[in-house]
Motif scaffolding. Structure first.
Motif: not given
Length: 165
Positions: A30-41, A68-76, A102-105
């Motif tokens: 009934e619903e599909i969530i499309i989650a785009g990673i900020v930027g080109g995604g 933060d694509k360069t440091n997703p662990l720090k930025s969350g 990295t960003t996908l994982i």
């Protein structure tokens, strides 16, 4: 020097094919969530969501996935819609290029905190230089490149394109 990988017309075909693949995998949802990673995604996700809205009666919810694509662990990682709205839903995480993974994982990890019905990934360009064991369930094109080459995706009105430089 730029080398064109995908033209505007070719990208439109990829978007349509991916949208139909997502629809086929979620035909009873009934619903599909499309989650785009900020930027080109996110830009790619908007295009997929728009196409899905034309081919299915399911509610298509666009979600912005920020980090933060360069440091997703720090930025969350954060989303534009609350986590409880994902419960038992079908989610597709979208990015433009899958490089190291990295960003996908980190995006996948964020959604694993919530019980989902299904979690899939979609990318326009899948490069083969992964650092993490993540794969794209839906991909526009797989591209073997050297680490020195850079894949650029440009989403411009009637002039979308993917090129190497």
């Amino acid at each position: 020097m730029e080398q064109t990988i995908l033209s505007h017309v070719q990208i439109q075909h990829k978007i349509e094919r991916i949208a139909y693949q997502i629809y086929e995998a979620n035909v009873s949802e009934e619903e599909i969530i499309i989650a785009g990673i900020v930027g080109g995604g996110l830009e790619f996700a908007k295009k997929i969501a728009a196409k899905l809205k034309k081919i299915t009666s399911a509610k298509i919810t666009l979600c912005k996935l920020s980090m933060d694509k360069t440091n997703p662990l720090k930025s969350g990682v954060s989303t534009s819609i609350p986590e409880d709205e994902f419960i038992n839903k079908s989610v597709v995480i979208v990015d433009d290029v899958l490089n190291s993974g990295t960003t996908l994982i980190y995006g996948v990890h964020h959604f694993l905190k919530t019980p989902l019905k299904q979690l899939k990934t979609a990318v326009l360009v899948n490069r083969n230089h992964k650092k993490y064991p993540v794969k794209a369930d839906y991909k526009g094109i797989s591209l073997s490149t050297s680490l020195q080459e850079h894949v650029n995706v440009r989403f411009e009105t009637k002039n979308d394109r993917v090129f190497l430089d």
